[in-house]
Design a protein around this motif. Structure first.
Motif, PDB file in Angstrom:
ATOM      1  N   ASN A  58       0.819  -1.216   0.000  1.00  0.00           N
ATOM      2  CA  ASN A  58       0.000   0.000   0.000  1.00  0.00           C
ATOM      3  C   ASN A  58       0.857   1.273   0.000  1.00  0.00           C
ATOM      4  O   ASN A  58       0.524   2.264  -0.655  1.00  0.00           O
ATOM      5  N   GLU A  59       1.975   1.235   0.733  1.00  0.00           N
ATOM      6  CA  GLU A  59       2.860   2.388   0.754  1.00  0.00           C
ATOM      7  C   GLU A  59       3.473   2.645  -0.626  1.00  0.00           C
ATOM      8  O   GLU A  59       3.614   3.779  -1.057  1.00  0.00           O
TER       9      GLU A  59
ATOM     10  N   LYS B 246       2.111   1.860  -3.440  1.00  0.00           N
ATOM     11  CA  LYS B 246       1.031   2.376  -4.293  1.00  0.00           C
ATOM     12  C   LYS B 246       0.818   3.886  -4.068  1.00  0.00           C
ATOM     13  O   LYS B 246       0.529   4.632  -4.999  1.00  0.00           O
ATOM     14  N   LYS B 247       1.019   4.309  -2.806  1.00  0.00           N
ATOM     15  CA  LYS B 247       0.917   5.748  -2.515  1.00  0.00           C
ATOM     16  C   LYS B 247       2.042   6.516  -3.208  1.00  0.00           C
ATOM     17  O   LYS B 247       1.854   7.635  -3.677  1.00  0.00           O
ATOM     18  N   LEU B 248       3.219   5.889  -3.261  1.00  0.00           N
ATOM     19  CA  LEU B 248       4.345   6.540  -3.948  1.00  0.00           C
ATOM     20  C   LEU B 248       4.054   6.672  -5.440  1.00  0.00           C
ATOM     21  O   LEU B 248       4.478   7.629  -6.086  1.00  0.00           O
TER      22      LEU B 248
END
Length: 288
Positions: A282-283, A285-287
């Motif tokens: 998820n992290e 994907k945020k990037l």
């Protein structure tokens, strides 16, 4: 904790810096798990980098030293801040070579005698100052001396040493850089040359429990020496999860997407220290 001292002769003709980097080089060996000859090579560059960083003026200034020789160690990189705190990385941490003809660790053989020493100074200007010189010997100290002579036109003497124990820990590491100031006379040069020629090796002096101040006063025997300052220095990395995230972004969208889908958690290790940063899918994907 390492120790650094910066001195000047009372006649204003000679500047000197000396360091005990035993703890710093021990830390580098623990992080990178280097063989003896690579510990000596990286340790010498860390020692030089610490002193050169400490010569910078601004608190945000930094210097990067990179040695690209044709030896089996590959590239060596050291970064130092203005305080003299330093970190380093070597491409190939384990190299085994016979001792050289003097019965010492063959640093020149490990680094290689053909290649370049690059010096990059970030002084907070639009563009960093950069210079490079061909390697003289790959033994590091002679190459630093050559850099100052060719790129900065400063007459310089550099001595570096790392003594490695049989268990691969570091018994002693340190060095000194002595530079002539513009006012230096011929008699000062003669006196300095005589004094330095009579000095034992850096590691011999450190093994005899000499401090960086003792080493400067021995190197400048016959001069009146004024201590400008002394300070602690350490192996210090400025990595953070934020910095690593920026590095991941620089890989590009395609690679980030692949990393986000292949694993639930991606681990990224810092080249300079032993920290590992974890990024969930998820992290990543945020990037994106």
């Amino acid at each position: 904790m390492g120790k650094l001292i910066r001195c000047i002769t009372s006649d204003g003709q000679v500047m000197a810096t000396a360091v005990d980097t035993t703890d710093i080089v021990n830390r580098a060996e623990q992080i990178h798990r280097t063989s003896a000859v690579v510990t000596a090579a990286l340790g010498r560059l860390l020692t030089a980098g610490s002193m050169m960083g400490n010569m910078l003026k601004g608190k945000d200034d930094s210097v990067t030293l990179r040695v690209n020789g044709d030896g089996p160690t590959g590239s060596l990189i050291v970064v130092s801040d203005f305080n003299g705190d330093v970190r380093g990385y070597v491409q190939n941490p384990v190299v085994e070579l016979p001792l050289n003809e003097k019965g010492k660790l063959d640093v020149g053989g490990a680094v290689g005698k053909n290649g370049l020493l690059y010096v990059l100074k970030d002084l907070g200007l639009k563009e960093p100052f950069s210079g490079s010189v061909p390697l003289v010997s790959g033994e590091i100290a002679e190459d630093i001396t050559s850099y100052y002579a060719m790129s900065e036109q400063i007459p310089t003497v550099c001595a570096l040493g790392v003594l490695v124990n049989p268990d691969l820990s570091v018994k002693a590491a340190g060095g000194y850089i002595i530079q002539l100031l513009p006012a230096a006379s011929d008699s000062t040069i003669d006196k300095l040359e005589k004094s330095i020629s009579e000095l034992p090796s850096v590691t011999a002096m450190l093994s005899d429990c000499m401090t960086p101040e003792d080493i400067v006063r021995a190197a400048l025997s016959g001069f009146e020496v004024e201590v400008l300052y002394t300070q602690d220095i350490e192996y210090k990395c400025n990595c953070s999860k934020d910095r690593v995230a920026k590095a991941l972004i620089s890989l590009g969208r395609e690679e980030l997407e692949a990393m986000a889908t292949e694993k639930e958690v991606t681990e990224v290790s810092c080249h300079f220290c032993d920290k590992v940063y974890k990024f969930s899918s998820n992290e990543l994907k945020k990037l994106l």
